[in-house]
Design an enzyme around this catalytic site. Structure first.
Site, PDB file in Angstrom:
ATOM      1  N   MET A  82      40.237 152.351  13.652  1.00 26.79           N
ATOM      2  CA  MET A  82      38.174 151.802  13.387  1.00 26.79           C
ATOM      3  C   MET A  82      38.262 150.470  12.793  1.00 26.79           C
ATOM      4  SD  MET A  82      35.607 153.780  10.746  1.00 26.79           S
ATOM      5  CE  MET A  82      35.305 154.684  11.508  1.00 26.79           C
ATOM      6  N   CYS A  83      38.090 149.840  13.353  1.00 28.03           N
ATOM      7  CA  CYS A  83      37.890 148.545  12.539  1.00 28.03           C
ATOM      8  C   CYS A  83      35.834 148.395  12.677  1.00 28.03           C
ATOM      9  CB  CYS A  83      37.906 147.619  14.228  1.00 28.03           C
ATOM     10  SG  CYS A  83      37.222 146.815  15.776  1.00 28.03           S
ATOM     11  N   TYR A  84      35.559 146.522  12.777  1.00 25.05           N
ATOM     12  CA  TYR A  84      34.394 146.856  12.414  1.00 25.05           C
ATOM     13  C   TYR A  84      33.202 147.184  13.304  1.00 25.05           C
ATOM     14  CZ  TYR A  84      36.770 143.333   9.190  1.00 25.05           C
ATOM     15  OH  TYR A  84      37.831 143.169   8.229  1.00 25.05           O
TER      16      TYR A  84
END
EC number: 2.8.1.1
Length: 106
Positions: A64-66
């Site tokens: 997961m990132c932004y």
């Protein structure tokens, strides 16, 4: 060459609930400290070695990132290291928050 897969936030949450999947968050330390998905491991350049030593190559890994863009490169990196089931979480933390999935806030 093997590739990572895409998964939406609902699919990611379901996978976390029904398997030994690991969720990793690659956002910057400040963003992670303010809020992150429940059970997320903060994966950084400093923590990658210990993560790779602690996780089995067969375990599903959710990245997961932004917004779901940076996570794709990180997911492919993990595939290249030998992890067999790697997923990039589409929409990232923003989508996770929008879907009102479990979050830890500081």
């Amino acid at each position: 060459m093997d590739q990572f897969q895409h998964i939406d936030v609902q699919g990611a949450q379901a996978l976390l609930e029904q398997s030994e999947a690991k969720l990793v968050d690659i956002r910057d330390p400040q963003s992670f400290a303010v809020a992150h998905a429940e059970s997320a491991f903060h994966l950084t350049n400093d923590s990658i070695v210990s993560f790779m030593n602690d996780v089995e190559f067969e375990q599903p890994i959710l990245v997961m990132c932004y917004h779901g863009i940076s996570s794709q490169g990180a997911a492919q990196y993990l595939v290249n290291q030998g992890f067999e089931q790697v997923y990039s979480v589409d929409g990232g933390f923003e989508a996770w928050q929008r879907a009102e999935l479990p979050i830890v806030r500081s």
